[in-house]
Design an enzyme around this catalytic site. Sequence first.
Site, PDB file in Angstrom:
ATOM      1  N   GLY A 242      -6.247 -67.692 -35.383  1.00  0.00           N
ATOM      2  CA  GLY A 242      -6.305 -68.644 -34.250  1.00  0.00           C
ATOM      3  C   GLY A 242      -5.099 -68.729 -33.124  1.00  0.00           C
ATOM      4  N   TYR A 321     -17.749 -71.169 -22.014  1.00  0.00           N
ATOM      5  CA  TYR A 321     -16.474 -72.020 -22.255  1.00  0.00           C
ATOM      6  C   TYR A 321     -15.898 -72.446 -21.025  1.00  0.00           C
ATOM      7  CZ  TYR A 321     -16.515 -69.453 -26.734  1.00  0.00           C
ATOM      8  OH  TYR A 321     -16.897 -68.648 -27.914  1.00  0.00           O
ATOM      9  N   CYS A 347     -29.221 -63.456 -12.789  1.00  0.00           N
ATOM     10  CA  CYS A 347     -30.176 -64.518 -11.995  1.00  0.00           C
ATOM     11  C   CYS A 347     -29.775 -65.972 -12.843  1.00  0.00           C
ATOM     12  CB  CYS A 347     -31.431 -64.187 -12.057  1.00  0.00           C
ATOM     13  SG  CYS A 347     -32.436 -65.005 -10.774  1.00  0.00           S
ATOM     14  N   TYR A 376     -13.446 -60.895 -26.970  1.00  0.00           N
ATOM     15  CA  TYR A 376     -14.731 -61.582 -26.881  1.00  0.00           C
ATOM     16  C   TYR A 376     -15.093 -61.380 -25.453  1.00  0.00           C
ATOM     17  CZ  TYR A 376     -12.904 -63.888 -31.095  1.00  0.00           C
ATOM     18  OH  TYR A 376     -12.489 -64.211 -32.208  1.00  0.00           O
TER      19      TYR A 376
END
Length: 425
Positions: A242, A321, A347, A376
């Site tokens: 984390g 996000y 698109c 990511y």
Amino acid sequence: MAAVPEADDCGERTCVDGVDLEALARRLGTPLHVYSASRLRRRAAELRAALAGLDALVCYAVKANPNVAVLALMADEGFGADIVSAGELRRSLCAGIASSRIVFSGVGKTADEIAEALAAGIGRFNVESRDELDLLQRVARDRGQVAHASVRVNPDVDAGTHAKIATGKAENKFGVEPNEAWQWFAEHAHRPNVVLDGLHVHIGSQVLELAPFARAFERIAVLARDLLAAGHAIACIDAGGGLGVRYRESHDVPVDVGDYARTLRHALRGFGGRLIVEPGRWLVAEAGVLLTRVIRVKHGARRRFLVLDAAMNDLQRPSLYDAWHAIEPLHGRERERVVYDVVGPVCETGDTFARARELPRCEEGDLVMIETTGAYGASMASTYNSRPLAAEAMVERGRYAVVRRRQHFDEMLAGEQPAGDWQVA
């Protein structure tokens, strides 16, 4: 043969790990994910130094960046792997990570995945529900094996991060309450093929404050002490991952890894078992950039759009996000500054990397670098709009290696065919 630069960079924004990015983009094309091996190794060394003196195992969170070259580097650094699927298990083994240094997390492990992990001899399962614990017992019994497992405890701690990457609050799908964990330990005799001797906690991703870590670690430490006092074996505490990174200068202030380690040491003082940590983003995010070229500048009625050849299928974080990534044109020339919406060709209105971003003026063909994409980025990529997956390269001290070649169109079509062979189920 030219000497290999010792420094990470060559003093220019157009260079990463001694490699000229413009030359690399001309050679390999764009979009192109680039990872600095030197930066990865530096992060690994920082973490080892912070954990020095502890019986600690670093299990890299494979989901952050599962490229086999990245995993092989983690193996070279002595790290294990935190996996959430059979595919990640196979990647980790392929990269040379020892099966005994692999932990299997995730709420949806299937019987087949559990069997494959048992066959591989992984070190530990992080169990997230009673149903999963019972399934682990059945599969292990049927195979004549014994599995080591940890209870993932949900500490009900707000990590202060984006709601979609928070995992430690009571309403999140991950882990179980401490009372349920107690029940599992009390019932251990009913599951002879599962050695339940560990605790696991993970409160979320991109955490930028120490306080949520401290609260979670203290709660898991209290539970561990109480279980030990009641006569239960606790051989391992998994503190999860984390740790956040700096996406935006002067905005994101990451936790110092030394302070993180001291917080962990303080909470788990007196614990004599093994400690596991599962960093992903912190190890790889800042080691990666996404190179992309300007297709055109479009002048709308109210906005000026900088259209890139990279898109949301190459980097989903801004769309998913509303995440910030620094964007830097690499044309190397002094130009007036212009405000753009930076977008891709997919698109979707959501195919937007930045809105109202002030940048040096760009022209068709200019190379642009999107920063902090090592985590990511490629790992969440897709072929949406039938766009091939981007190439990936690793650079180190003036050299580069292609670690994933650009996908070809026929590879996208592999496995598809017209509906001609009709059958009855």
